[in-house]
Scaffold this active site. Sequence first.
Site: not given
Length: 466
Positions: A29-31, A33
Site C-alpha cells: 500500500h501507499c498513502a 491505495r
Amino acid sequence: MGNTTDYNAIAKQIIETVGGADNIISAAHCATRLRLIVKNRDIIDDKKIEEIDLVKGCFFTAGQYQIILGTGIVNKVYDEVIKIGISGSSKNEQAAAAAEKGNTAQRLVRVFADVFVPIIPVMVATGLFMGLRGLLTQEALLAFFGMSADAIPQQFLDFTSILTDTAFSFLPVLVCWSAFKKFGGSPVLGIVIGLMLVSNVLPTSWDVAQGVTEPMTFFGFIDVSGYQSSVLPAFIIGFLGSKVEQWLHDHVINALDLIVTPFVTVFVSLCLGLFIVGPIFHTVEMALVGVVTALFSLPFGIGGLIWGALCQVIVITGVHHALNLVEIEMLASTSWNPVNPVGSCGIVAQAGAAMAVAVKSKSAKMKSLAFPSSVSALLGITEPAIFGVNLRMVNPFVWGCVGGGIGGWLAALLNLRGTGMSVTGIPGMLLYLNDQLPLYIFVNAAAFAVAFVLTFLFGMKGKEQE
C-alpha cells in the site's frame, strides 16, 4: 464511521471480489491505495469493487490492481488483508512472483515506491517542523508580540534544529534501512551501513561543498566525504548489501553464518558505498536534481506550466512515486521544494473540476460522489475525484489539467518553494508558514477557479448532466 468500522469485513470483501486469496500474488500500500499484484486481472469486476464500503475507486496500472481507500483507512485495511492471508505461497515466493509481473519500467516504479513510501511520513513531519519554525521566527510575528529575533532563546533554536535537521542528516540511514527491508536483507544491517555513510569521521558533504574542509582521499584518487544529503547511493547500497547478505546465508556453513555474514556484508557494503557506488550515483542524483531545477528555471514560468498540467496524468500511471527521489534530494540539498506548490495546484485544480461537476450535474448520485471527492482533493487526495468523477467524463479531467497548468505557471513565476513534501492542498499551507503563505493560497485558488469555470462551461455535455 470512525471506530465502529469493521476493517476485517472490508478486507474479506476485497479479497473475495478480486477472485479470492489464490488470485493475489502480493499486497502493498501507499498513502491512499491498496496495491495488489494479481494472477488474473480479467476475473475482477470493477463495479463490485467500487460498491464495497469505503472504496472510492479502482484501476489497473503499473502491473498492479490499485484500490483507492484514502489515508488512514488503507493502512487498517491492508493490515487486515495480511492477517487474513493472501495466498498459500511463502513470502519469498510472493516476492519472486511479484517481481515477474509487469515490464521493466513497471517493476522499477514498484521498487522505488516500496522503498521510498515508508520514509515519506518522516519527510512530511520534518517539513511541517520547518514550516512551524519559520512561522515562529518570523520578524513580523515577533514584532506583533513586541519581540525581536535576538529575544529567541538559543535553547529553543537548538531544540527546533533537532526537529528539522535530524531526518536529513541521517537520510541514508532511513533509505538503507528501507532498501534492506524491501530486498530481503536484515534491516538492522541497513541501519548500521547507513550510519557509516554519515559517520562523523568523514567530512560532511555540506562542508566539502562549501569549501570549509577537504574530502578524504583514498588510493590517491578517490575523494570521499559523508553522504548526509544523498538518497540514491544509499538506495543502491541497500540493494547490493541485501543481496550480498542473502548470498552469504546460502553459502556460509551454519556454524559460521552468525559471525561471517554480518561481518562481510557490512565490510563489502561500506567499501562499495564509499569507493564505487557513492561517487558514481551521487553524480547521477545531482544530474536528476539538475534536470528538475532546470525545468523550473525555464523563463516565464514555463516549467511550472508543464508540470502543473501533467502531474495528475503522471499520478494515473502510478509513476509519481519514483519522483519522490528527486523531491527528497532537493529538500536534503537545499531545504526547499519547488515541485510541491506546482503539484498542489494540479491537485486543487482536479478538486475544482469535480466541484463543477457536483454543482452542474442533475444526478443525485453523481452529486453525492462529486462533492466529497472534491473535498478529498482539496485535502490532498485526488484519486476519488480523478477516477470516480473527472476521468469518467474525460473533459473535466482535461480542464482540471488546464487549471493545474495555470496555477503551476503562477507558482513558478512567483518562485514558490515548500519546506517539505507530500502535504498539498489545504493542509499544504503548513509548508508555507512564512511570507509565501498568501501567494500559496493565491495560486491554488487560481487553479481551482480556472478548472471550475472551464468545467462548468465546457466540461459536461447534455447527457452527462443527467
